[in-house]
Design a protein around this motif. Structure first.
Motif, PDB file in Angstrom:
ATOM      1  N   TYR A   1       0.847  -1.189   0.000  1.00 37.12           N
ATOM      2  CA  TYR A   1       0.000   0.000   0.000  1.00 37.12           C
ATOM      3  C   TYR A   1       0.886   1.243   0.000  1.00 37.12           C
ATOM      4  N   LEU A   2       0.468   2.250  -0.776  1.00 34.66           N
ATOM      5  CA  LEU A   2       1.253   3.485  -0.871  1.00 34.66           C
ATOM      6  C   LEU A   2       0.306   4.681  -0.998  1.00 34.66           C
ATOM      7  N   GLN A   3       0.691   5.796  -0.412  1.00 30.88           N
ATOM      8  CA  GLN A   3      -0.061   7.059  -0.552  1.00 30.88           C
ATOM      9  C   GLN A   3       0.843   8.075  -1.215  1.00 30.88           C
ATOM     10  N   VAL A   4       0.302   8.771  -2.200  1.00 29.29           N
ATOM     11  CA  VAL A   4       1.100   9.796  -2.872  1.00 29.29           C
ATOM     12  C   VAL A   4       0.301  11.094  -2.835  1.00 29.29           C
ATOM     13  N   THR A   5       0.888  12.130  -2.254  1.00 29.18           N
ATOM     14  CA  THR A   5       0.123  13.348  -1.994  1.00 29.18           C
ATOM     15  C   THR A   5       0.697  14.532  -2.760  1.00 29.18           C
ATOM     16  N   LEU A   6      -0.172  15.547  -2.931  1.00 33.37           N
ATOM     17  CA  LEU A   6       0.248  16.795  -3.573  1.00 33.37           C
ATOM     18  C   LEU A   6      -0.494  17.943  -2.897  1.00 33.37           C
ATOM     19  N   ASP A   7       0.269  18.922  -2.456  1.00 27.29           N
ATOM     20  CA  ASP A   7      -0.291  20.108  -1.795  1.00 27.29           C
ATOM     21  C   ASP A   7      -0.455  21.189  -2.878  1.00 27.29           C
ATOM     22  N   VAL A   8      -1.722  21.558  -3.177  1.00 27.25           N
ATOM     23  CA  VAL A   8      -1.949  22.545  -4.245  1.00 27.25           C
ATOM     24  C   VAL A   8      -2.930  23.625  -3.800  1.00 27.25           C
ATOM     25  N   ALA A   9      -2.884  24.784  -4.458  1.00 24.10           N
ATOM     26  CA  ALA A   9      -3.919  25.797  -4.266  1.00 24.10           C
ATOM     27  C   ALA A   9      -5.220  25.199  -4.801  1.00 24.10           C
ATOM     28  N   ALA A  10      -6.337  25.457  -4.111  1.00 23.01           N
ATOM     29  CA  ALA A  10      -7.613  24.801  -4.450  1.00 23.01           C
ATOM     30  C   ALA A  10      -7.967  25.012  -5.929  1.00 23.01           C
ATOM     31  N   TRP A  11      -7.687  26.208  -6.432  1.00 26.10           N
ATOM     32  CA  TRP A  11      -8.065  26.483  -7.822  1.00 26.10           C
ATOM     33  C   TRP A  11      -7.198  25.761  -8.836  1.00 26.10           C
ATOM     34  N   GLU A  12      -6.067  25.221  -8.378  1.00 24.64           N
ATOM     35  CA  GLU A  12      -5.170  24.514  -9.302  1.00 24.64           C
ATOM     36  C   GLU A  12      -5.493  23.032  -9.433  1.00 24.64           C
ATOM     37  N   ALA A  13      -6.405  22.527  -8.555  1.00 28.92           N
ATOM     38  CA  ALA A  13      -6.616  21.074  -8.484  1.00 28.92           C
ATOM     39  C   ALA A  13      -7.237  20.519  -9.765  1.00 28.92           C
ATOM     40  N   ALA A  14      -8.131  21.310 -10.384  1.00 29.32           N
ATOM     41  CA  ALA A  14      -8.804  20.816 -11.583  1.00 29.32           C
ATOM     42  C   ALA A  14      -7.770  20.498 -12.653  1.00 29.32           C
ATOM     43  N   GLY A  15      -7.959  19.396 -13.351  1.00 30.95           N
ATOM     44  CA  GLY A  15      -7.044  19.050 -14.436  1.00 30.95           C
ATOM     45  C   GLY A  15      -5.871  18.203 -13.992  1.00 30.95           C
ATOM     46  N   LEU A  16      -5.749  17.950 -12.670  1.00 29.53           N
ATOM     47  CA  LEU A  16      -4.657  17.094 -12.207  1.00 29.53           C
ATOM     48  C   LEU A  16      -5.108  15.636 -12.251  1.00 29.53           C
ATOM     49  N   SER A  17      -4.147  14.740 -12.371  1.00 27.40           N
ATOM     50  CA  SER A  17      -4.482  13.317 -12.345  1.00 27.40           C
ATOM     51  C   SER A  17      -3.369  12.554 -11.644  1.00 27.40           C
ATOM     52  N   CYS A  18      -3.740  11.385 -11.141  1.00 22.36           N
ATOM     53  CA  CYS A  18      -2.761  10.514 -10.490  1.00 22.36           C
ATOM     54  C   CYS A  18      -2.486   9.364 -11.450  1.00 22.36           C
ATOM     55  N   ARG A  19      -1.209   9.129 -11.744  1.00 19.66           N
ATOM     56  CA  ARG A  19      -0.845   8.111 -12.730  1.00 19.66           C
ATOM     57  C   ARG A  19      -0.028   7.012 -12.059  1.00 19.66           C
ATOM     58  N   VAL A  20      -0.422   5.752 -12.312  1.00 15.66           N
ATOM     59  CA  VAL A  20       0.220   4.602 -11.660  1.00 15.66           C
ATOM     60  C   VAL A  20       0.778   3.655 -12.718  1.00 15.66           C
ATOM     61  N   LYS A  21       2.061   3.357 -12.609  1.00 19.58           N
ATOM     62  CA  LYS A  21       2.680   2.340 -13.474  1.00 19.58           C
ATOM     63  C   LYS A  21       3.108   1.180 -12.583  1.00 19.58           C
ATOM     64  N   HIS A  22       2.778  -0.044 -13.004  1.00 18.70           N
ATOM     65  CA  HIS A  22       3.178  -1.233 -12.237  1.00 18.70           C
ATOM     66  C   HIS A  22       3.310  -2.395 -13.199  1.00 18.70           C
ATOM     67  N   SER A  23       4.229  -3.295 -12.879  1.00 16.58           N
ATOM     68  CA  SER A  23       4.500  -4.405 -13.803  1.00 16.58           C
ATOM     69  C   SER A  23       3.239  -5.218 -14.119  1.00 16.58           C
ATOM     70  N   SER A  24       2.310  -5.343 -13.149  1.00 17.10           N
ATOM     71  CA  SER A  24       1.093  -6.137 -13.363  1.00 17.10           C
ATOM     72  C   SER A  24       0.163  -5.485 -14.388  1.00 17.10           C
ATOM     73  N   LEU A  25       0.328  -4.194 -14.631  1.00 17.45           N
ATOM     74  CA  LEU A  25      -0.593  -3.474 -15.520  1.00 17.45           C
ATOM     75  C   LEU A  25      -0.171  -3.600 -16.988  1.00 17.45           C
ATOM     76  N   GLU A  26       0.994  -4.163 -17.212  1.00 13.60           N
ATOM     77  CA  GLU A  26       1.501  -4.422 -18.562  1.00 13.60           C
ATOM     78  C   GLU A  26       1.374  -3.193 -19.476  1.00 13.60           C
TER      79      GLU A  26
END
Ligand SMILES: *[C@@H]1O[C@H](CO)[C@@H](O)[C@H](O)[C@H]1NC(C)=O
Ligand SMILES: *[C@@H]1O[C@H](CO)[C@@H](O)[C@H](O)[C@H]1NC(C)=O
Length: 333
Positions: A262-287
């Motif tokens: 299990y892992l948590q990845v965080t980002l501290d941003v100004a509220a108005w900047e949050a739109a348009g952000l995404s979290c991207r995960v690469k892992h060997s199982s995802l091929e």
């Protein structure tokens, strides 16, 4: 004092090809944590690990290993394994006696805790390395390099003294080292076979988003949770389009009970900047099919409320007041 030291040995590990083919754990180690509450009460915890995955516990009442996997005995027979348990039992007993007997000599103040880690590791290039380290009260105390006891600077004169004591018994140390070094390596190599199917499995992560505690007014802590994946290596970033966001912070990798991570990845941003952000995960199982989670709908309702509706209401209120005052002036010229 009987401890579990290992020599730093370089022996050839056959089969360079198999190394490429198999990316499983490459180390085995045991951890011992001895807690002394007072001169009569102590608690002893032991565990056995393949890399960071626990495969043994220790029942301190029975003085036997707890097997957490059907293959936790590796390729050792029941008799061989029972013999090892006996060695560990004797070690724990003698070690405890020794500490009790010398607590005043070494000015050990209750309560205190002793931690030890001992094991062996296969390195790329075919060499093997073994290690033994000990800490008291969370501070390094001593470790073994080859067959030499090296006191840690944090251990002060006490560690130097203990190392001098140990070095007075070279024959005993050599025997124990040889036994344990051979044991560890044979055991590890045996495991690689017995555990192969389990160690080579690929388990896909699940991912979800949430907010963490607010870092400050007008700011958001975006949290991307990734859970249930195996093996351990994983790549996770907060992105805007193809652009990695610099402030991305990774938590420690934490074990789930079912041998996944299990892992948590965080980002501290100004509220108005949050739109348009995404979290991207690469892992060997995802091929290659990366998981991409967009900072989305449920939270943006709250966001719209605070970033658009609230300021608009305040603006309207100001305008209303302004008009009211203007009307007043016009009424009374
Ligand atoms: C020693 O510590 C244990 C556990 O904290 C406690 O139950 C026991 O009463 C203590 N004994 C003495 C003699 O202080
Ligand atoms: C376990 O396997 C390793 C590697 O194949 C071997 O060197 C070792 O002798 C085996 N141990 C036993 C007890 O069979």
């Amino acid at each position: 004092m009987l401890i579990l030291p290992f020599q730093l040995l370089a022996v050839l590990f056959p089969g360079g090809d198999s190394e490429d083919a198999f990316h499983g754990p490459t180390s085995f180690h045991v951890i011992q944590i001895l807690s002394f509450a007072n001169s009569t009460w102590k608690h002893n915890r032991g565990s056995g690990w393949l890399d960071d995955l626990q495969i043994h516990g220790w029942d301190s009442h029975l003085g036997t290993a707890v097997l957490l996997k059907p293959w936790s005995k590796g390729n050792f027979s029941d008799e061989e394994f029972a013999e090892l348990e006996k060695i560990f039992r004797a070690h724990f007993h003698r070690f405890t006696q020794h500490i009790r007997g010398s607590d005043s000599q070494f000015q050990l103040k209750y309560p205190f805790e002793i931690q030890a880690i001992a094991g062996c590791e296969l390195r790329s290039g075919g060499s093997t390395v073994s290690f033994f380290r000990e800490a008291i009260g969370g501070l390094d105390f001593l470790n073994f390099e080859k067959d030499t006891c090296v006191p840690a600077p944090e251990g002060g004169s006490r560690a130097q003294h203990v190392c001098k004591l140990i070095i007075q018994y070279p024959a005993a140390i050599n025997n124990v080292m040889k036994l344990l070094f051979d044991f560890c390596l044979q055991y590890l190599l045996g495991f690689l076979d017995a555990a192969k199917a389990e160690l080579q499995r690929q388990v896909k992560p699940e991912a979800w988003l949430s907010t963490g505690p607010s870092p400050g007014p007008g700011r958001l802590l975006l949290v991307c949770h990734i859970s249930g994946f195996y093996p351990k290596p994983v790549w996770v970033r907060w992105m805007r389009g193809e652009q990695e966001q610099l402030g991305t912070q990774h938590s420690d990798l934490l074990p789930n009970a079912n041998w996944t991570w299990y892992l948590q990845v965080t980002l501290d941003v100004a509220a108005w900047e949050a739109a348009g952000l995404s979290c991207r995960v690469k892992h060997s199982s995802l091929e290659g099919q990366d998981i991409i989670l967009h900072w989305g709908h449920p939270i943006s309702i709250g966001l719209i409320f605070f970033t658009i509706i609230v300021p608009s209401l305040i603006l309207l209120l100001c305008l209303a007041l302004w008009y009211k005052r203007r009307w007043k002036f016009q009424d009374n010229p």
